[in-house]
Write a protein that holds these residues in place. Sequence first.
Motif, mmCIF file in Angstrom:
data_model
loop_
_atom_site.group_PDB
_atom_site.id
_atom_site.type_symbol
_atom_site.label_atom_id
_atom_site.label_comp_id
_atom_site.label_asym_id
_atom_site.label_seq_id
_atom_site.Cartn_x
_atom_site.Cartn_y
_atom_site.Cartn_z
ATOM 1 N N GLN A 47 5.393 2.765 8.133
ATOM 2 C CA GLN A 47 5.652 2.181 6.816
ATOM 3 C C GLN A 47 7.115 2.399 6.418
ATOM 4 O OE1 GLN A 47 3.245 0.450 5.049
ATOM 5 N NE2 GLN A 47 4.853 -0.116 3.632
ATOM 6 N N TYR A 52 5.312 -1.828 7.469
ATOM 7 C CA TYR A 52 3.964 -2.194 7.930
ATOM 8 C C TYR A 52 3.418 -1.048 8.764
ATOM 9 C CZ TYR A 52 4.979 -6.984 6.567
ATOM 10 O OH TYR A 52 5.286 -8.106 5.846
ATOM 11 N N ASP A 56 -1.913 -3.222 10.013
ATOM 12 C CA ASP A 56 -1.497 -4.481 9.403
ATOM 13 C C ASP A 56 -1.367 -5.628 10.402
ATOM 14 O OD1 ASP A 56 -1.357 -3.307 6.890
ATOM 15 O OD2 ASP A 56 0.734 -2.713 7.155
ATOM 16 N N LEU A 114 4.855 -9.070 11.970
ATOM 17 C CA LEU A 114 4.846 -8.248 10.759
ATOM 18 C C LEU A 114 5.071 -9.152 9.545
ATOM 19 C CD1 LEU A 114 6.923 -5.199 12.056
ATOM 20 C CD2 LEU A 114 4.440 -5.523 12.068
ATOM 21 N N GLN A 116 3.143 -10.823 5.759
ATOM 22 C CA GLN A 116 2.134 -10.612 4.714
ATOM 23 C C GLN A 116 0.816 -11.293 5.077
ATOM 24 O OE1 GLN A 116 2.166 -8.667 2.042
ATOM 25 N NE2 GLN A 116 4.210 -7.951 2.558
ATOM 26 N N ASN A 118 -0.444 -11.901 8.115
ATOM 27 C CA ASN A 118 -1.134 -11.120 9.145
ATOM 28 C C ASN A 118 -1.694 -9.834 8.565
ATOM 29 O OD1 ASN A 118 -0.651 -13.050 11.082
ATOM 30 N ND2 ASN A 118 1.135 -12.025 11.912
ATOM 31 N N ARG A 119 -0.947 -9.221 7.624
ATOM 32 C CA ARG A 119 -1.438 -8.004 6.965
ATOM 33 C C ARG A 119 -2.737 -8.306 6.216
ATOM 34 N NH1 ARG A 119 2.648 -5.212 3.220
ATOM 35 N NH2 ARG A 119 2.967 -3.813 4.964
ATOM 36 N N ARG A 123 -6.337 -6.660 7.157
ATOM 37 C CA ARG A 123 -7.045 -5.845 6.158
ATOM 38 C C ARG A 123 -8.420 -6.430 5.840
ATOM 39 N NH1 ARG A 123 -4.553 -0.872 5.002
ATOM 40 N NH2 ARG A 123 -2.575 -1.061 6.097
#
Length: 143
Positions: A47, A52, A56, A114, A116, A118-119, A123
């Motif tokens: 992080q 990330y 993530d 990396l 948003q 894919n995060r 999640r």
Amino acid sequence: MSTIAFDQFALTRIADFARSLSRLHQAARRYAVDDDQFDREFNAVCQSIWGYTIDDVSDDLFSTEDHLFLDTLDEAHARIFAAEQGYDLIGEAGMLTDWWGFCWMILAEKRGLLTQENRAAARAAIEEKYLAAPNVIGVIIGR
């Protein structure tokens, strides 16, 4: 010019971010350390560096060739790969214990994984997995 002659001052020294993780590995030699503690510390390092964590990015986003590359990676090749991407995997005691995980993150960055989107997808998949387990009625996620 040789591709293995790197400017050490231009490399991001992951060890500078991983001091508490290294101390945790040293402590594990003296007493039992919970795997979750390692995961939390490793994720904190990721992080700090990338914004990330391993959680993530889904494994499915990597190609078969990427998985083969990671599966056959050894310390020497990991060090070269990391340096080619601008990272140093060497700490005060030598190669960082978690070098493979850091290479995973470096490859994710190199592949542009990396993000948003894919995060959020990763999640959601984790939440779905936990919710499918018996006796789980909810998932609390710290943001």
